[in-house]
Design a protein around this motif. Structure first.
Motif, PDB file in Angstrom:
ATOM      1  N   ASP A 106       0.872  -1.201   0.039  1.00  0.00           N
ATOM      2  CA  ASP A 106      -0.035  -0.143  -0.177  1.00  0.00           C
ATOM      3  C   ASP A 106       0.941   1.201   0.106  1.00  0.00           C
ATOM      4  O   ASP A 106       1.355   1.519   1.008  1.00  0.00           O
ATOM      5  N   PHE A 107       1.221   1.773  -1.101  1.00  0.00           N
ATOM      6  CA  PHE A 107       1.980   2.960  -1.297  1.00  0.00           C
ATOM      7  C   PHE A 107       1.222   4.169  -1.257  1.00  0.00           C
ATOM      8  O   PHE A 107      -0.190   4.173  -1.322  1.00  0.00           O
ATOM      9  N   LYS A 108       1.812   5.305  -0.790  1.00  0.00           N
ATOM     10  CA  LYS A 108       0.994   6.392  -0.834  1.00  0.00           C
ATOM     11  C   LYS A 108       0.750   7.143  -2.181  1.00  0.00           C
ATOM     12  O   LYS A 108       1.406   6.982  -3.246  1.00  0.00           O
ATOM     13  N   PHE A 109      -0.609   7.577  -2.415  1.00  0.00           N
ATOM     14  CA  PHE A 109      -1.150   8.163  -3.562  1.00  0.00           C
ATOM     15  C   PHE A 109      -1.374   9.664  -3.226  1.00  0.00           C
ATOM     16  O   PHE A 109      -2.243   9.721  -2.366  1.00  0.00           O
ATOM     17  N   ASN A 110      -0.753  10.471  -3.827  1.00  0.00           N
ATOM     18  CA  ASN A 110      -0.895  12.027  -3.377  1.00  0.00           C
ATOM     19  C   ASN A 110      -1.544  12.687  -4.767  1.00  0.00           C
ATOM     20  O   ASN A 110      -1.062  14.129  -4.619  1.00  0.00           O
TER      21      ASN A 110
END
Length: 345
Positions: A106-110
Motif C-alpha cells: 500500500d504505497f502513498k497516492f498523493n
C-alpha cells in the motif's frame, strides 16, 4: 520463472481479478457521466468474460444495477468505500511475492504530485484489506509515493520507469535518484531499474507515466509509442525516447526487441487542448489484451495488429476510450490486476 525471494510479477503473468473504481456524480466525470459509465460497462464486460471483477464505489448499488442487467458470466466483488476518482491503477494494491507468498503493498497516492485531491483514494487499498476483499500480508508503504502506472516489471528483476515522474519534487522530493532506485530494488527484489528520460504526452497529468509511453512484454520486448510526423508536437520527445530505448539492454546484455506503436491522431477538448491519447495504455489479462481506441479506424486497427505481434496468444479486444481521455487517462489507468492468491475464497 525467477526463484528470487522478492519479486514484482509481470502484468502478463496469470492473475485472478481486475479492479475498477466506478465513476459517480461527485467526481470530475460529472459533465460526461453517462458516457463514462458506458465505457466502464464495456471494460467490465470484457474483464468478466475471463476473470473476477472487483468494483469499489461510494454507493455500490449504482454499478450493481447497471452490471446486473448485463448478466456477466464471472463473479463480481463489490466494496462500498469513499472515492475521489476512478484511476485504480495509481491507488490500487501493488502485489509482490516474498518467499512465495503474496504481499499487498500500500504505497502513498498523493494525486500525482499534489495536483488533485486524493485523501479518499489513498485509503482504498487498506479498506479492501480490512473488509476481507483482499487477503494476505498487508505492507504499509505509505511513506513512499508510488503510482502503479509509473512502473513496468518483467517479473525477472528489471523495472522500467520515467525519471520525470519518479523524480518529481512533489512525490519523493527529499530522496535522490540513487536513493529512490535503492528503495525500489529493496521493495520489489530488483536487479536494475531502466530510467526513461524522454517522452511526454500533451495533456498528461501524471508527469509521464511509463504506461502511456512504453510497455514491457514477454521475450525481452518493449512496445513504445512513436511518430514519423515531424510536424507533430510530440515528434522530438518521442524520437529521443526511441533512441534511448535503443540503448537499453536486457539483463543478459542484449538489445530489446523494440516494436513501435502509432501515435493516435491528435484529439482535442472543447477548449482546444490536446488530450493524451495513446495505444500503450492497454491492459494485459490472462487471455486478452484490452486496448483503448479513439474512433480512428485505420490507426486503431494498426495498433491492434502491432500489439498482437508481442502477444500472439492473446485476443486483442478494442474498447472505445474516447471519453476517458477527456479526463487525461485511458484504459490501463482505470484498471488494476489482482492475483488469484489474494482473492477471498
Amino acid at each position: 520463472m525467477s526463484d528470487r525471494a522478492t519479486r514484482l510479477p509481470a502484468e502478463w503473468e496469470p492473475h485472478g481479478a481486475v479492479m475498477l473504481s466506478w465513476p459517480h456524480k461527485d467526481t470530475d466525470w460529472a459533465p460526461v457521466l453517462d458516457d463514462a459509465i458506458d465505457c466502464f460497462v464495456e471494460i467490465a464486460k470484457a474483464i468478466a468474460r475471463e476473470e473476477t471483477l472487483i468494483v469499489v464505489a461510494p454507493d455500490v448499488e449504482e454499478p450493481r444495477r447497471v452490471l446486473d442487467c448485463e448478466k456477466l458470466p464471472n463473479r463480481i466483488l463489490y466494496l462500498t468505500v469513499p472515492t475521489n476518482d476512478t484511476w485504480a491503477r495509481d491507488f490500487g494494491p501493488i502485489t509482490v511475492e516474498r518467499d512465495g507468498n503474496p504481499v499487498i503493498c500500500d504505497f502513498k497516492f498523493n494525486g500525482w504530485g499534489l495536483k488533485f485531491p486524493a485523501d479518499k483514494d489513498n485509503l482504498i487499498t487498506r479498506a479492501m484489506c480490512n473488509a476481507g476483499l483482499l487477503r494476505g500480508c498487508y505492507s504499509n508503504e505509505l511513506s513512499f509515493v508510488l503510482e502503479g502506472g509509473s512502473i513496468e516489471s518483467d517479473g525477472q528483476g528489471t523495472l522500467m520507469t520515467t525519471s520525470q515522474c519518479l523524480l518529481s519534487p512533489n512525490r519523493n522530493g527529499a530522496m535522490s535518484r540513487d536513493e529512490i532506485e535503492e528503495y525500489l530494488k529493496s521493495r520489489f527484489g530488483l536487479d536494475r531499474v531502466l530510467w526513461l528520460d524522454y517522452g511526454a504526452l500533451e495533456g498528461d497529468d501524471t508527469d509521464s507515466h511509463i504506461d502511456t509511453l512504453a510497455r514491457l512484454a514477454p521475450n525481452d520486448t518493449i512496445l513504445y509509442v512513436g511518430t514519423d510526423d515531424v510536424t507533430d508536437s510530440h515528434y522530438d520527445e518521442l524520437n529521443k525516447m526511441k533512441l534511448q530505448l535503443q540503448s537499453f539492454v536486457t539483463a543478459l546484455g542484449q538489445p530489446y526487441n523494440l516494436i513501435e506503436l502509432p501515435l493516435p491522431d491528435a484529439v482535442y477538448d472543447e477548449d482546444g487542448n490536446r488530450l493524451p491519447a495513446t495505444y500503450a495504455n492497454f491492459l494485459i489479462m490472462n487471455h486478452s489484451i484490452l486496448m483503448p481506441v479513439y474512433r480512428q479506424p485505420q490507426k486503431d486497427e494498426l495498433a491492434a495488429q502491432i500489439i498482437k505481434i508481442a502477444f500472439p496468444d492473446h485476443q486483442v479486444v478494442k474498447i472505445d476510450c474516447s471519453v476517458l481521455i477527456k479526463q487525461h487517462g485511458s484504459l490501463h489507468c482505470v484498471t488494476m490486476q489482482v492475483p488469484e492468491t489474494i482473492l477471498p475464497i
